[in-house]
Design a protein around this motif. Structure first.
Motif, PDB file in Angstrom:
ATOM      1  N   GLU A 160     -41.980  30.200 -82.701  1.00 46.93           N
ATOM      2  CA  GLU A 160     -41.470  30.998 -83.385  1.00 46.93           C
ATOM      3  C   GLU A 160     -40.338  31.791 -82.870  1.00 46.93           C
ATOM      4  O   GLU A 160     -40.217  32.151 -81.868  1.00 46.93           O
ATOM      5  N   VAL A 161     -39.253  31.749 -84.009  1.00 49.67           N
ATOM      6  CA  VAL A 161     -37.944  32.055 -83.334  1.00 49.67           C
ATOM      7  C   VAL A 161     -37.407  33.356 -84.124  1.00 49.67           C
ATOM      8  O   VAL A 161     -37.544  33.237 -85.395  1.00 49.67           O
ATOM      9  N   GLU A 162     -36.976  34.649 -83.409  1.00 48.64           N
ATOM     10  CA  GLU A 162     -36.563  35.522 -84.105  1.00 48.64           C
ATOM     11  C   GLU A 162     -34.900  35.999 -83.558  1.00 48.64           C
ATOM     12  O   GLU A 162     -34.656  35.588 -82.455  1.00 48.64           O
ATOM     13  N   VAL A 163     -34.107  36.201 -84.429  1.00 46.73           N
ATOM     14  CA  VAL A 163     -32.573  36.482 -84.105  1.00 46.73           C
ATOM     15  C   VAL A 163     -32.223  38.017 -84.382  1.00 46.73           C
ATOM     16  O   VAL A 163     -32.687  38.526 -85.488  1.00 46.73           O
ATOM     17  N   TYR A 164     -31.831  38.732 -83.398  1.00 42.17           N
ATOM     18  CA  TYR A 164     -31.208  40.158 -83.471  1.00 42.17           C
ATOM     19  C   TYR A 164     -29.932  40.109 -82.996  1.00 42.17           C
ATOM     20  O   TYR A 164     -29.453  39.560 -82.108  1.00 42.17           O
ATOM     21  N   GLU A 165     -29.026  41.096 -83.509  1.00 49.99           N
ATOM     22  CA  GLU A 165     -27.795  41.251 -83.109  1.00 49.99           C
ATOM     23  C   GLU A 165     -28.022  42.533 -81.968  1.00 49.99           C
ATOM     24  O   GLU A 165     -28.044  43.577 -82.288  1.00 49.99           O
ATOM     25  N   GLY A 166     -27.364  42.029 -80.925  1.00 50.80           N
ATOM     26  CA  GLY A 166     -27.956  42.906 -79.695  1.00 50.80           C
ATOM     27  C   GLY A 166     -26.402  43.882 -79.361  1.00 50.80           C
ATOM     28  O   GLY A 166     -26.402  44.785 -78.773  1.00 50.80           O
ATOM     29  N   LYS A 167     -25.360  43.239 -79.894  1.00 53.40           N
ATOM     30  CA  LYS A 167     -23.883  43.697 -79.525  1.00 53.40           C
ATOM     31  C   LYS A 167     -23.935  43.730 -78.214  1.00 53.40           C
ATOM     32  O   LYS A 167     -22.837  45.014 -77.605  1.00 53.40           O
ATOM     33  N   GLN A 168     -24.423  43.336 -77.169  1.00 53.63           N
ATOM     34  CA  GLN A 168     -24.213  43.502 -75.636  1.00 53.63           C
ATOM     35  C   GLN A 168     -23.031  42.876 -75.108  1.00 53.63           C
ATOM     36  O   GLN A 168     -22.451  41.953 -75.639  1.00 53.63           O
ATOM     37  N   PRO A 169     -22.212  43.533 -74.340  1.00 48.60           N
ATOM     38  CA  PRO A 169     -21.141  43.062 -73.853  1.00 48.60           C
ATOM     39  C   PRO A 169     -21.375  42.046 -72.540  1.00 48.60           C
ATOM     40  O   PRO A 169     -22.343  41.853 -72.123  1.00 48.60           O
ATOM     41  N   LEU A 170     -20.425  41.251 -72.499  1.00 47.91           N
ATOM     42  CA  LEU A 170     -20.450  40.342 -71.304  1.00 47.91           C
ATOM     43  C   LEU A 170     -21.019  39.294 -71.435  1.00 47.91           C
ATOM     44  O   LEU A 170     -20.993  37.964 -70.831  1.00 47.91           O
ATOM     45  N   TYR A 171     -22.587  39.244 -72.031  1.00 53.00           N
ATOM     46  CA  TYR A 171     -23.304  38.211 -72.283  1.00 53.00           C
ATOM     47  C   TYR A 171     -23.536  37.796 -73.704  1.00 53.00           C
ATOM     48  O   TYR A 171     -24.026  38.504 -74.660  1.00 53.00           O
ATOM     49  N   SER A 172     -22.952  36.296 -74.194  1.00 53.62           N
ATOM     50  CA  SER A 172     -22.834  36.276 -75.204  1.00 53.62           C
ATOM     51  C   SER A 172     -24.463  35.939 -76.012  1.00 53.62           C
ATOM     52  O   SER A 172     -24.630  36.325 -77.102  1.00 53.62           O
ATOM     53  N   TYR A 173     -25.460  35.223 -75.167  1.00 50.99           N
ATOM     54  CA  TYR A 173     -26.561  35.545 -75.558  1.00 50.99           C
ATOM     55  C   TYR A 173     -27.625  35.968 -74.558  1.00 50.99           C
ATOM     56  O   TYR A 173     -27.447  35.671 -73.455  1.00 50.99           O
ATOM     57  N   ILE A 174     -28.697  36.440 -75.170  1.00 52.53           N
ATOM     58  CA  ILE A 174     -29.778  36.923 -74.049  1.00 52.53           C
ATOM     59  C   ILE A 174     -30.935  36.326 -74.830  1.00 52.53           C
ATOM     60  O   ILE A 174     -31.266  36.361 -75.792  1.00 52.53           O
ATOM     61  N   LEU A 175     -31.732  35.275 -74.117  1.00 52.18           N
ATOM     62  CA  LEU A 175     -32.936  34.530 -74.751  1.00 52.18           C
ATOM     63  C   LEU A 175     -34.156  35.026 -74.213  1.00 52.18           C
ATOM     64  O   LEU A 175     -34.072  35.349 -72.889  1.00 52.18           O
ATOM     65  N   SER A 176     -35.077  35.240 -74.886  1.00 55.30           N
ATOM     66  CA  SER A 176     -36.695  35.575 -74.259  1.00 55.30           C
ATOM     67  C   SER A 176     -37.442  34.782 -74.782  1.00 55.30           C
ATOM     68  O   SER A 176     -37.616  34.210 -75.667  1.00 55.30           O
TER      69      SER A 176
END
Length: 553
Positions: free
Chosen positions: A535-551
């Protein structure tokens, strides 16, 4: 012969001079980061911490040496940022303990102070490692004792201490394999040497020394301006209250000044910090009427170091490291258990608040909040029991220090090391059960989550068997570099494969700097097609430095 005795004035100059030398060297200290990821912040954290110490000593007039050491300790304690800042604050604290009751100090006194300093710092770290700033702090103490035995000239003593510490610093790569692999010495240890060199240079100067400001030009990453926000209590009011003898105070008042002031101030403001120590009370409050706070305090003694700032004027163009959400002011309904979280990126902060966090502090990689920031955030939560989620390994010690400084609430730190762990804790959070049950549920939830991060290398290096070039895509799994790629989307797919091959069926993607909603959707579709059980969910984190954070859990 040079100086054989120094007084409070000398030490004040030394601390300001040491702070300035650290500030001048923020960039090279940050560049000594072991990992080639864009989050080297040792120089930034140490500079902010020692700047807070220097600001406190600069307020003193005609102090003795014990007063200066105590003020520096108090400032560093509240201004500490990151692990290096917390350790530095404990070095200041130990040095202050070693000089208690002294008006002046000789070389032997300074050696004793440095010994206490090192001892206190080692005690503050649960699992001390050699090859770190702890080692350099101990080198200071050992060298000082060695030379002070037969040399009374303090300048000669300190030059010897710096020389010996530099020799030990050069050996730190042999003590920590990670330093040797990265080809660097310990940045925290180098920071201590910069500080002591600046202190030595300033020790005998004539006239006052002006404390430098920390700016983007200092080598610190510039932060974006935050848009307008409504500030309910616009005046940041700070002062020091010198308590009068009980029989000299106005009649009819409780002898518990700390509790009385906290109760009163909670009715006229927020972000309340009241700390009593040895006849002095440090007060901080955000209020719409500073005069009321001052008048109340005058009932108990004399006021000093009064500082009132209009935060509405200050807000434009500044990054507010205190609470980014004005939630849970004293007028809000009380809760059984409150939560303070830390996150960098407007999307991530909104998610934490949406999941029930009372306050989310701006901070994370490269911009760690201070102890004072976390203390103030805790004060905003309308609950007597508060859980703090640092969500970064470099903020855990700071959060624990903030918990110790908060005496009017029960504060517990759940040592979350990543955003996914923090989110898992928020999903598991419940204020309808006991605090211990809640913490147990959070711990179980966070241990089931693995964190992936994708960023770009900031320098060439060899690490964990990978030859890395500046600009390469780095894929981290639970903090370790596992994949190096040339292209972002290829790296993201490879990291997703790496994580899901190790198990898990719930995937959450947070996209930030360098990624878009479209690329995140494409990555999500890749995962869903290749791993149909997930099950995959996508959120806009708007975090700097890291293009993606995966959990993945």
């Amino acid at each position: 012969m040079g100086l054989i005795t120094i007084d409070g004035g000398n030490l004040r100059k030394m601390i300001i001079g040491g702070a300035n030398e650290l500030i001048r060297n923020i960039a090279p200290l940050n560049a000594l980061n072991v990992f080639p990821v864009p989050d080297g912040d040792t120089g930034t954290n140490m500079s902010h911490t020692v700047q807070a110490a220097a600001r406190e000593v600069a307020k003193l007039s005609n102090p003795n040496i014990a007063d200066v050491a105590k003020a520096a300790s108090n400032g560093a304690l509240r201004g500490a940022r990151g692990n290096s800042g917390v350790i530095l604050s404990q070095l200041f604290r130990g040095f202050s303990k070693g000089l208690e009751g002294k008006a002046t100090a000789k070389a032997a006194d300074l050696a004793a102070g440095l010994s206490k300093s090192s001892e206190m710092a080692y005690k503050a770290v649960m699992k001390p490692k050699e090859g770190t700033m702890l080692t350099i702090g101990r080198a200071f103490a050992e060298a000082a004792h060695e030379v002070a035995f037969d040399q009374k000239d303090i300048e000669i003593c300190l030059r010897f201490v710096i020389e010996q510490a530099n020799e030990v610093l050069a050996k730190t790569p042999d003590m920590l394999p990670a330093l040797k692999e990265a080809g660097v010495v310990d940045s925290g240890g180098m920071g201590l040497i910069f500080f002591l060199q600046g202190a030595l240079d300033a020790m005998g100067t004539k006239g006052d020394i002006e404390l430098l400001e920390i700016t983007a030009q200092s080598g610190e990453v510039a932060t974006a301006a935050i848009g307008p926000m409504e500030i309910t209590f616009p005046y940041c009011t700070e002062f020091l209250l010198e308590l009068a003898a009980p029989d000299k105070r106005k009649p009819g008042h409780s002898p518990d000044v700390e509790a009385t002031l906290k109760t009163y101030l909670s009715g006229i403001g927020d972000s309340i910090v009241v700390i009593e120590d040895a006849g002095l009370v440090k007060v901080h409050v955000h209020t719409s009427d500073p005069g009321k706070a001052l008048q109340k305090a005058l009932q108990f003694g004399e006021l000093h170091d009064i500082k009132i700032d209009n935060m509405r004027e200050q807000h434009t163009g500044m990054l507010d490291f205190s609470a980014s959400q004005p939630a849970s002011l004293p007028t809000a309904a009380p809760k059984s258990i409150g939560v303070v979280s830390v996150a960098s990126g407007a999307g991530l902060r909104d998610l934490f608040i949406g999941l029930g966090a009372d306050v989310c502090i701006e901070g994370g990689q490269s911009m760690n909040p201070s102890t004072e920031d976390i203390v103030q955030a805790i004060a905003k939560v309308n609950a007597q029991r508060v859980i703090v989620l640092p969500n970064n390994k470099n903020i855990v010690l700071t959060a624990q220090q903030a918990a110790k400084l908060t005496t009017d609430k029960e504060v517990r730190v759940m040592a979350t090391l990543s955003i996914p762990q923090g989110m898992a804790c928020m999903v598991a959070n419940s204020d309808t059960i006991s605090l211990e049950e809640n913490l147990a549920g959070m711990k179980e939830a966070m241990e089931a989550v693995h964190c992936g991060q994708i960023t770009r290398a900031v320098r060439d290096t060899v690490m964990d068997g990978h030859t890395i070039l500046e600009g390469d895509i780095l894929c981290l799994y639970d903090g370790d570099i596992v994949i190096v790629e040339k292209f972002l989307h290829r790296g993201a797919k490879a990291l997703a494969d790496y994580m899901l091959e190790r198990g898990g069926d719930i995937v959450t993607l947070y996209h930030g700097e360098g990624a878009t909603a479209e690329t995140a959707t494409e990555l999500s579709a890749y995962i869903a097609k290749k791993y149909p059980h997930t099950e995959v969910e996508v959120y806009e984190g708007k975090q700097p430095l890291y293009s993606y954070i995966l959990s993945v859990e």
